[in-house]
Enzyme design. Structure first.
Site, PDB file in Angstrom:
ATOM      1  CE  LYS A   1      -4.202  -1.802   2.108  1.00  0.00           C
ATOM      2  NZ  LYS A   1      -5.186  -1.707   3.168  1.00  0.00           N
TER       3      LYS A   1
ATOM      4  CG  ASP B   1      -8.132   0.584   3.519  1.00  0.00           C
ATOM      5  OD1 ASP B   1      -8.960  -0.197   3.025  1.00  0.00           O
ATOM      6  OD2 ASP B   1      -6.903   0.403   3.440  1.00  0.00           O
TER       7      ASP B   1
ATOM      8  N   GLY C   1      -3.263   0.428  17.961  1.00  0.00           N
ATOM      9  CA  GLY C   1      -2.435   0.150  16.799  1.00  0.00           C
ATOM     10  C   GLY C   1      -2.085   1.442  16.084  1.00  0.00           C
ATOM     11  CB  ALA C   2       0.440   3.391  15.487  1.00  0.00           C
TER      12      ALA C   2
END
Ligand SMILES: NC(=O)c1ccc[n+]([C@@H]2O[C@H](COP(=O)([O-])OP(=O)(O)OC[C@H]3O[C@@H](n4cnc5c(N)ncnc54)[C@H](OP(=O)(O)O)[C@@H]3O)[C@@H](O)[C@H]2O)c1
Length: 278
Positions: free
Chosen positions: A66, A102, A128-129
């Site tokens: 991505k 997304d 999360g990161a």
């Protein structure tokens, strides 16, 4: 001949995107096929040239490409640039244009399933990161969040994402322990890490004590339909949402980039559950 669309990444065999897009093509009488292409980082350049030569109309991009795809595109829209990742490419007149659906996909899913939450400017905790966290956190901070805090195992990454979110909302980087003791601050807690397939991983994660009774716990994972995280939240009586709405809406927004209209999404969630998910 059918128009060609697809998904590049590694792995791709498990993906529900072909089932989803091919179903929509059939539903709307569009002569097109959506295929998967197993492409790793080393072969990305070559694969993109081959796809261009094939006359493909558009493709999705998944792990681990991505970010890597960005320099290979002719242009990248503002949202995808800010997120630093592309999940959808439109091929038009030999040019490749990159988008990221997304974050918007997560938000659309949320609007459909919990519309009351999106109007209230909720306070949000993102666990999360990584790449998915970045797209969800920045979208929510920009559109609905008054506070979007980031808790991550690697604290420096939480700091980086939180700093980016501060463009739009209040945001603090947190350790898991810090997040745990202030869960009552949040209306929404979103797990964007891949933890959750496995009960063993639970020890590395945050405990869900002390959240408000009307808190929504969401996970980006949709297989299993209930991760350990969501099971625990559900057992404690909280609202829960898995990653299926995000999958369907990010796909619908990609479809719209290629075909000019948003396809039916409610039926799609039911179709995928019925045909492919336990
Ligand atoms: N539903 C959908 O449509 C959709 C779309 C995109 C992604 N996803 C899902 O979202 C998840 C994340 O994807 P991604 O692309 O963001 O991955 P990524 O960029 O690799 O990020 C992974 C994140 O998870 C954390 N993490 C990984 N293992 C951990 C562990 N054992 N303990 C604590 N933290 C851990 C990482 O923390 P560190 O920074 O410390 O490494 C990082 O913050 C995947 O499960 C993916 O399938 C779903």
């Amino acid at each position: 001949m059918d128009d060609l669309y697809g998904l590049i990444g590694a792995p791709v065999a498990h993906s529900l995107s072909p089932a989803m897009h091919n179903y929509w093509f059939k539903q709307y009488g569009i002569s097109a096929q959506y295929r998967t292409y197993l492409v790793d980082r080393q072969h990305l350049n070559h694969a993109v040239s081959r796809l261009k030569e094939s006359g493909i109309k558009g493709f999705n991009v998944t792990y681990p490409l991505k970010t890597e795809i960005l320099p290979l595109l002719d242009s990248v829209d503002e949202t995808a640039q800010e997120i630093g990742a592309v999940n959808t490419v439109v091929c038009s007149n030999g040019r490749l244009i990159g988008y990221n659906t997304d974050g918007a996909g997560f938000l659309e899913g949320l609007k459909q399933h919990f519309p009351e939450l999106t109007g209230k400017y909720p306070s949000i905790l993102i666990i999360g990161a990584g790449g998915a966290a970045r797209s969800v956190a920045l979208t929510l901070a920009r559109v609905i969040g008054t506070r979007v805090d980031i808790a991550n195992r690697t604290f420096e990454k939480a700091v980086k994402l939180s700093t980016a979110c501060r463009m739009y909302a209040q945001s603090e980087p947190l350790t898991f322990r810090q997040a745990e003791v202030q869960l009552d601050r949040y209306k929404m807690v979103i797990n964007t890490t891949p933890i959750g397939f496995d009960i063993q991983e639970k020890s590395a994660f945050i405990h869900l004590y002390g959240a408000r009774t009307d808190t929504l716990f969401a996970d980006l994972i949709y297989q299993p339909r209930r991760t350990v995280f969501l099971k625990e939240a559900e057992q404690r009586g909280y609202f829960v949402m898995n990653g299926l709405p995000m999958l369907v809406y990010q796909g619908a927004l990609a479809f719209a980039k290629w075909n000019g209209f948003v396809p039916d999404t409610r039926k799609m969630e039911e179709h995928l559950i019925h045909m492919y998910l336990d």
